[in-house]
Write a protein that holds these residues in place. Structure first.
Motif, PDB file in Angstrom:
ATOM      1  N   LEU A   1      14.746  42.754  32.366  1.00  0.00           N
ATOM      2  CA  LEU A   1      15.199  42.101  31.260  1.00  0.00           C
ATOM      3  C   LEU A   1      16.435  42.856  30.487  1.00  0.00           C
ATOM      4  CD1 LEU A   1      14.806  39.762  28.774  1.00  0.00           C
ATOM      5  CD2 LEU A   1      13.229  41.740  27.639  1.00  0.00           C
ATOM      6  N   LEU A   2      17.375  42.159  30.198  1.00  0.00           N
ATOM      7  CA  LEU A   2      18.308  42.697  29.504  1.00  0.00           C
ATOM      8  C   LEU A   2      18.472  42.470  28.157  1.00  0.00           C
ATOM      9  CD1 LEU A   2      21.340  44.264  29.428  1.00  0.00           C
ATOM     10  CD2 LEU A   2      22.596  41.950  29.869  1.00  0.00           C
ATOM     11  N   ASN A   3      17.780  43.510  27.501  1.00  0.00           N
ATOM     12  CA  ASN A   3      17.330  43.223  26.092  1.00  0.00           C
ATOM     13  C   ASN A   3      18.554  43.270  25.183  1.00  0.00           C
ATOM     14  OD1 ASN A   3      14.370  43.885  25.842  1.00  0.00           O
ATOM     15  ND2 ASN A   3      15.142  45.266  27.387  1.00  0.00           N
ATOM     16  N   ALA A   4      19.654  43.927  25.534  1.00  0.00           N
ATOM     17  CA  ALA A   4      20.614  44.048  24.627  1.00  0.00           C
ATOM     18  C   ALA A   4      21.997  44.254  25.095  1.00  0.00           C
ATOM     19  CB  ALA A   4      20.359  44.776  23.394  1.00  0.00           C
ATOM     20  N   ILE A   5      23.046  43.672  24.503  1.00  0.00           N
ATOM     21  CA  ILE A   5      24.378  44.450  24.618  1.00  0.00           C
ATOM     22  C   ILE A   5      24.976  44.168  23.202  1.00  0.00           C
ATOM     23  CG2 ILE A   5      26.877  43.950  25.676  1.00  0.00           C
ATOM     24  CD1 ILE A   5      25.656  43.399  28.219  1.00  0.00           C
TER      25      ILE A   5
ATOM     26  N   ARG B   1      15.739  39.730  40.217  1.00  0.00           N
ATOM     27  CA  ARG B   1      16.352  38.740  39.263  1.00  0.00           C
ATOM     28  C   ARG B   1      16.283  39.323  37.732  1.00  0.00           C
ATOM     29  NH1 ARG B   1      12.808  34.878  36.072  1.00  0.00           N
ATOM     30  NH2 ARG B   1      14.121  32.948  35.557  1.00  0.00           N
ATOM     31  N   ALA B   2      17.140  38.932  37.095  1.00  0.00           N
ATOM     32  CA  ALA B   2      17.617  39.481  35.527  1.00  0.00           C
ATOM     33  C   ALA B   2      17.484  38.273  34.720  1.00  0.00           C
ATOM     34  CB  ALA B   2      18.858  40.082  35.426  1.00  0.00           C
ATOM     35  N   VAL B   3      16.955  38.631  33.846  1.00  0.00           N
ATOM     36  CA  VAL B   3      16.640  37.495  32.553  1.00  0.00           C
ATOM     37  C   VAL B   3      17.290  38.175  31.119  1.00  0.00           C
ATOM     38  CG1 VAL B   3      14.821  36.176  33.589  1.00  0.00           C
ATOM     39  CG2 VAL B   3      14.195  38.208  32.128  1.00  0.00           C
ATOM     40  N   LEU B   4      17.635  37.273  30.267  1.00  0.00           N
ATOM     41  CA  LEU B   4      17.922  37.708  28.797  1.00  0.00           C
ATOM     42  C   LEU B   4      17.643  36.713  27.813  1.00  0.00           C
ATOM     43  CD1 LEU B   4      20.698  36.451  27.915  1.00  0.00           C
ATOM     44  CD2 LEU B   4      21.682  37.976  29.316  1.00  0.00           C
ATOM     45  N   TRP B   5      17.530  36.896  26.568  1.00  0.00           N
ATOM     46  CA  TRP B   5      17.414  36.055  25.556  1.00  0.00           C
ATOM     47  C   TRP B   5      18.704  35.761  24.631  1.00  0.00           C
ATOM     48  CZ3 TRP B   5      13.740  32.265  25.473  1.00  0.00           C
ATOM     49  CH2 TRP B   5      12.577  32.574  26.336  1.00  0.00           C
ATOM     50  N   VAL B   6      19.409  34.883  24.415  1.00  0.00           N
ATOM     51  CA  VAL B   6      20.560  34.765  23.556  1.00  0.00           C
ATOM     52  C   VAL B   6      20.288  33.971  22.326  1.00  0.00           C
ATOM     53  CG1 VAL B   6      21.867  33.127  25.130  1.00  0.00           C
ATOM     54  CG2 VAL B   6      23.096  34.588  23.543  1.00  0.00           C
TER      55      VAL B   6
ATOM     56  N   THR C   1      18.101  28.744  31.693  1.00  0.00           N
ATOM     57  CA  THR C   1      16.828  28.146  32.055  1.00  0.00           C
ATOM     58  C   THR C   1      16.272  27.141  31.711  1.00  0.00           C
ATOM     59  OG1 THR C   1      15.071  29.823  31.059  1.00  0.00           O
ATOM     60  CG2 THR C   1      16.055  30.877  32.906  1.00  0.00           C
ATOM     61  N   GLY C   2      16.381  26.603  30.340  1.00  0.00           N
ATOM     62  CA  GLY C   2      15.845  25.704  29.763  1.00  0.00           C
ATOM     63  C   GLY C   2      14.806  26.225  29.038  1.00  0.00           C
ATOM     64  N   GLU C   3      14.089  27.462  29.062  1.00  0.00           N
ATOM     65  CA  GLU C   3      13.185  27.937  28.201  1.00  0.00           C
ATOM     66  C   GLU C   3      13.908  28.304  26.807  1.00  0.00           C
ATOM     67  OE1 GLU C   3      10.806  30.973  30.533  1.00  0.00           O
ATOM     68  OE2 GLU C   3      12.676  30.751  31.744  1.00  0.00           O
ATOM     69  N   GLN C   4      13.000  27.993  25.738  1.00  0.00           N
ATOM     70  CA  GLN C   4      13.408  28.449  24.329  1.00  0.00           C
ATOM     71  C   GLN C   4      12.143  29.185  23.552  1.00  0.00           C
ATOM     72  OE1 GLN C   4      16.355  25.044  22.628  1.00  0.00           O
ATOM     73  NE2 GLN C   4      14.730  25.417  21.372  1.00  0.00           N
ATOM     74  N   ARG C   5      12.581  29.938  22.676  1.00  0.00           N
ATOM     75  CA  ARG C   5      11.820  30.494  21.722  1.00  0.00           C
ATOM     76  C   ARG C   5      12.481  30.835  20.408  1.00  0.00           C
ATOM     77  NH1 ARG C   5      11.373  36.986  23.642  1.00  0.00           N
ATOM     78  NH2 ARG C   5      13.524  37.640  22.736  1.00  0.00           N
TER      79      ARG C   5
ATOM     80  N   ARG D   1      14.545  36.677   7.188  1.00  0.00           N
ATOM     81  CA  ARG D   1      13.658  35.581   7.034  1.00  0.00           C
ATOM     82  C   ARG D   1      13.880  34.185   7.728  1.00  0.00           C
ATOM     83  NH1 ARG D   1      12.625  37.211   0.743  1.00  0.00           N
ATOM     84  NH2 ARG D   1      11.444  39.248   1.144  1.00  0.00           N
ATOM     85  N   VAL D   2      15.135  34.249   8.590  1.00  0.00           N
ATOM     86  CA  VAL D   2      15.418  32.857   9.064  1.00  0.00           C
ATOM     87  C   VAL D   2      15.084  32.887  10.705  1.00  0.00           C
ATOM     88  CG1 VAL D   2      17.471  31.737   9.820  1.00  0.00           C
ATOM     89  CG2 VAL D   2      17.580  33.143   7.513  1.00  0.00           C
ATOM     90  N   LEU D   3      14.281  31.810  10.878  1.00  0.00           N
ATOM     91  CA  LEU D   3      13.829  31.606  12.252  1.00  0.00           C
ATOM     92  C   LEU D   3      15.045  30.898  12.980  1.00  0.00           C
ATOM     93  CD1 LEU D   3      11.160  31.625  13.643  1.00  0.00           C
ATOM     94  CD2 LEU D   3      10.878  29.328  13.100  1.00  0.00           C
ATOM     95  N   VAL D   4      15.304  31.554  14.149  1.00  0.00           N
ATOM     96  CA  VAL D   4      16.523  31.439  14.995  1.00  0.00           C
ATOM     97  C   VAL D   4      16.093  31.091  16.359  1.00  0.00           C
ATOM     98  CG1 VAL D   4      18.843  32.510  15.660  1.00  0.00           C
ATOM     99  CG2 VAL D   4      17.548  33.035  13.626  1.00  0.00           C
ATOM    100  N   PRO D   5      16.513  29.893  16.948  1.00  0.00           N
ATOM    101  CA  PRO D   5      16.274  29.697  18.258  1.00  0.00           C
ATOM    102  C   PRO D   5      17.067  30.474  19.444  1.00  0.00           C
ATOM    103  CG  PRO D   5      17.675  27.987  17.185  1.00  0.00           C
ATOM    104  CD  PRO D   5      17.502  28.879  16.275  1.00  0.00           C
ATOM    105  N   GLN D   6      16.381  30.792  20.239  1.00  0.00           N
ATOM    106  CA  GLN D   6      16.968  31.515  21.188  1.00  0.00           C
ATOM    107  C   GLN D   6      16.690  30.719  22.496  1.00  0.00           C
ATOM    108  OE1 GLN D   6      14.799  35.299  21.252  1.00  0.00           O
ATOM    109  NE2 GLN D   6      16.237  36.177  19.975  1.00  0.00           N
ATOM    110  N   LEU D   7      17.574  31.006  23.494  1.00  0.00           N
ATOM    111  CA  LEU D   7      17.473  30.467  25.163  1.00  0.00           C
ATOM    112  C   LEU D   7      17.321  31.630  26.112  1.00  0.00           C
ATOM    113  CD1 LEU D   7      20.708  28.028  24.700  1.00  0.00           C
ATOM    114  CD2 LEU D   7      18.119  27.367  24.152  1.00  0.00           C
ATOM    115  N   ARG D   8      16.874  31.375  26.875  1.00  0.00           N
ATOM    116  CA  ARG D   8      16.678  32.210  28.142  1.00  0.00           C
ATOM    117  C   ARG D   8      17.506  32.070  29.323  1.00  0.00           C
ATOM    118  NH1 ARG D   8      12.363  35.758  28.990  1.00  0.00           N
ATOM    119  NH2 ARG D   8      11.918  36.215  31.265  1.00  0.00           N
TER     120      ARG D   8
END
Length: 170
Positions: A89-93, A123-128, A147-151, A157-164
């Motif tokens: 997992l690439l956590n951050a740049i 394989r490498a993954v990340l969330w953006v 990938t189509g995955e979301q969280r 205090r803001v809920l922000v959508p991320q994509l994998r």
């Protein structure tokens, strides 16, 4: 004025936190309200990284980028957050805002991918953040595919959508 990369040391971590806060504020200000970006403070972000590295330091890797001896960016990687032993997992740049477009992010990404390959991950993954078009474009130019995955995650205090995103390493 060349960029150099090295493993982060304890002495870097508070400066990494301050850089992380500046990077977030600059990168997210076009789609997040100011109150979401006001907290944590640079000092609190530094303490966050001190704590995180205390718990994750044995299997995670932080790399810092320097230009002329000044910290200008960092990357952070570790095992997959969903437990796949073949995936890293690439956590951050994150970069100083003035470093965008200078090749620093690309150097950090190439270094992170090489480090993942060296660990045997295939394989490498990340969330953006979904609304961070600049970051999404950066990763897509680097061979990453959504990938189509979301969280949803909180920033302030803001809920922000991320994509994998994912890419093959071998």
């Amino acid at each position: 004025m060349t960029i150099s990369l090295r493993s982060a040391t304890e002495a870097d971590v508070m400066a990494v936190g301050a850089l992380h806060q500046r990077s977030r504020a600059a990168a997210y200000s076009s789609f997040l309200p100011p109150e979401a970006l006001a907290d944590p403070t640079p000092e609190a972000m530094g303490r966050y990284w001190v704590e995180r590295l205390t718990w994750e330091g044995s299997d995670h890797r932080m790399t810092v980028a320097e230009r002329d001896g000044r910290l200008v960016g960092f990357s952070y990687l570790g095992p997959d957050d969903e437990g796949d032993p073949a995936t890293g997992l690439l956590n951050a740049i994150h970069l100083e805002p003035s470093e965008r477009g200078r090749g620093t992010g690309r150097a950090l990404m190439v270094d992170a991918l090489d480090a993942m390959r060296a660990r045997g991950w295939r394989r490498a993954v990340l969330w953006v953040l979904r609304d961070n078009g600049a970051a999404r474009g950066f990763y897509e130019r680097g061979g990453w595919v959504a990938t189509g995955e979301q969280r949803d995650e909180h920033i302030g205090r803001v809920l922000v959508p991320q994509l994998r995103y994912a890419r093959h390493l071998m």
